[in-house]
Design a protein around this motif. Structure first.
Motif, PDB file in Angstrom:
ATOM      1  N   ARG A   1       0.812  -1.213   0.000  1.00  0.00           N
ATOM      2  CA  ARG A   1       0.000   0.000   0.000  1.00  0.00           C
ATOM      3  C   ARG A   1       0.845   1.262   0.000  1.00  0.00           C
ATOM      4  N   THR A   2       1.982   1.214   0.672  1.00  0.00           N
ATOM      5  CA  THR A   2       2.927   2.325   0.639  1.00  0.00           C
ATOM      6  C   THR A   2       4.309   1.757   0.915  1.00  0.00           C
ATOM      7  N   VAL A   3       5.309   2.628   0.837  1.00  0.00           N
ATOM      8  CA  VAL A   3       6.697   2.219   1.027  1.00  0.00           C
ATOM      9  C   VAL A   3       7.353   3.180   2.009  1.00  0.00           C
ATOM     10  N   HIS A   4       7.956   2.643   3.058  1.00  0.00           N
ATOM     11  CA  HIS A   4       8.717   3.470   3.993  1.00  0.00           C
ATOM     12  C   HIS A   4      10.123   3.701   3.436  1.00  0.00           C
ATOM     13  N   HIS A   5      10.755   4.783   3.895  1.00  0.00           N
ATOM     14  CA  HIS A   5      12.077   5.132   3.378  1.00  0.00           C
ATOM     15  C   HIS A   5      13.070   5.287   4.518  1.00  0.00           C
ATOM     16  N   LEU A   6      14.164   4.544   4.413  1.00  0.00           N
ATOM     17  CA  LEU A   6      15.314   4.712   5.302  1.00  0.00           C
ATOM     18  C   LEU A   6      16.296   5.599   4.551  1.00  0.00           C
ATOM     19  N   ALA A   7      16.315   6.887   4.881  1.00  0.00           N
ATOM     20  CA  ALA A   7      17.045   7.891   4.113  1.00  0.00           C
ATOM     21  C   ALA A   7      18.485   8.004   4.570  1.00  0.00           C
ATOM     22  N   GLY A   8      19.321   8.528   3.679  1.00  0.00           N
ATOM     23  CA  GLY A   8      20.695   8.858   4.032  1.00  0.00           C
ATOM     24  C   GLY A   8      20.756  10.250   4.637  1.00  0.00           C
ATOM     25  N   PRO A   9      21.931  10.658   5.130  1.00  0.00           N
ATOM     26  CA  PRO A   9      22.079  11.990   5.732  1.00  0.00           C
ATOM     27  C   PRO A   9      21.802  13.088   4.707  1.00  0.00           C
TER      28      PRO A   9
END
Length: 379
Positions: free
Chosen positions: A193-201
């Protein structure tokens, strides 16, 4: 002492006049071939190159430098780091430069030094380089990675916004947002349904580009944008983020901004009892060599470091050797999604009343790619 005879009986180091004599052409034609000039037929070019190979002739770059007033050298400004992305791009630049016949002079900057880019450029200009490559991935607040305006040689900026008013500036490799969008759309295509994001600095241009691509993919599909979690590119920061994400039962898909963080994330999910990919699908970014050998093997988007470096150096050398001429059309870097075992259709969901129902489970878009770095696809 008698000079040693070279191939075909030529005494000493072969010269362009020897190549011309063996090929049956003028010395000017030899010069045109090795300078890649027009108006030389394919048949004549082959004769010259075959003669040069037979004699063991090498182009005298020092003589060319004296004749042209150029040093045949290119300066590179890059962040002094062992991180996979910047280090791989520097290797790609060195390979591409070697083919062009230019030598590289590298100056490393330090993270947190606001005057690092300007100082590095000044150092290279003092060495008389013919062009400069800026492979600086961080936005330092004081100068924003800007090129000093008094630079009088062509400048190539890789993978970052062009922040300069200097003449002769070209850009290549801007496209991480497209790769991030492909990663996010792959997860949405699997029915999540959606996508979470593990972002960089977010001081890094690359992290911002990947964040933008993730957002654009969700917006184009009309999906909710979850709160992002920010790491520092390390597996340890991915593990810490994974402990937070594992506690949220609504998390079924995560796009991580690099593979190291994705690997740390998968470890945290496993410790929390959430199976990858049955409970949570994970996509990384870069395709580092170890990505094919973790458990499960990591689906990721492959960064085209060599292609970006080759394209950038092609444009830069053109600007150096043909000042004032229009640049040739730029080629966009390829988008390559490497499918492995860390992604799967969305898991069944539980309704508020407690009944379980299956989410839409489309067929996988493509067959999984053999492990990159494994015996099946590496020599």
């Amino acid at each position: 002492m008698t000079p040693s005879a070279g191939r075909a009986g030529v005494s000493g180091a072969p010269r362009s006049v020897d190549v011309a004599r063996l090929a049956g052409v003028s010395q000017k034609t030899v010069s045109r071939v090795f300078n890649d000039e027009a108006y030389v037929s394919a048949e004549v070019r082959k004769r010259v190159l075959d003669a040069a190979d037979e004699l063991g002739y090498r182009l005298n770059h020092a003589a060319r430098a004296l004749a042209s007033g150029r040093t045949r050298s290119i300066g590179v400004v890059t962040l002094g780091t062992a991180l996979y992305g910047p280090a791989s791009l520097l290797i790609g630049i060195e390979r591409a430069a070697r083919v062009t016949g230019y030598a590289l002079r590298v100056v490393n900057t330090l993270e947190g030094d606001p005057g690092g880019v300007g100082g590095a450029i000044d150092s290279l200009l003092e060495q008389g380089v013919d062009g400069i490559v800026i492979s600086e991935p961080i936005d330092e607040e004081a100068d924003g990675g800007a090129v000093p305006t008094d630079v009088r040689v062509p400048v190539l900026v890789l993978g970052a916004p062009v922040a300069t008013t200097a003449p002769g500036t070209v850009a290549a490799g801007v496209g991480a947002d497209l790769l991030a969008r492909a990663a996010t759309e792959h997860l949405l295509d699997l029915g999540h349904r959606t996508v979470h994001h593990l972002a960089g600095p977010q001081r890094w241009y690359a992290a911002r580009d990947r964040l933008r691509g993730w957002r654009e993919a969700l917006e184009s599909r009309g999906r909710d944008e979850p709160s992002l979690v920010e790491g520092d590119w390390s597996a340890a920061s991915g593990y810490a983020a994974g402990r937070v994400l594992a506690a949220d039962p609504d998390v079924t898909a995560v796009f991580a901004a690099n593979d190291d963080m994705a690997i740390g994330l998968m470890r945290a999910l496993a410790e929390a009892g959430r199976t990858v990919p049955d409970d949570v699908s994970v996509v990384g970014f870069d395709d580092i060599p170890v990505a094919a050998f973790v458990s499960p093997p990591l689906t990721t988007v492959r960064q085209p470091f060599d292609a970006v470096a080759q394209e950038g150096l092609r444009l830069l050398v053109h600007a150096i050797e043909k000042p004032g001429a229009d640049l040739p059309p730029a080629n966009d870097p390829p988008v390559e999604l490497v499918l492995r075992a860390s992604t799967a259709p969305a898991p069944a969901r539980t309704d508020p009343g407690g009944a379980r129902r299956s989410a839409t489970r489309p067929r996988r878009a493509a067959k999984a790619t053999p492990p990159s770095g494994g015996p099946s696809d590496r020599s």
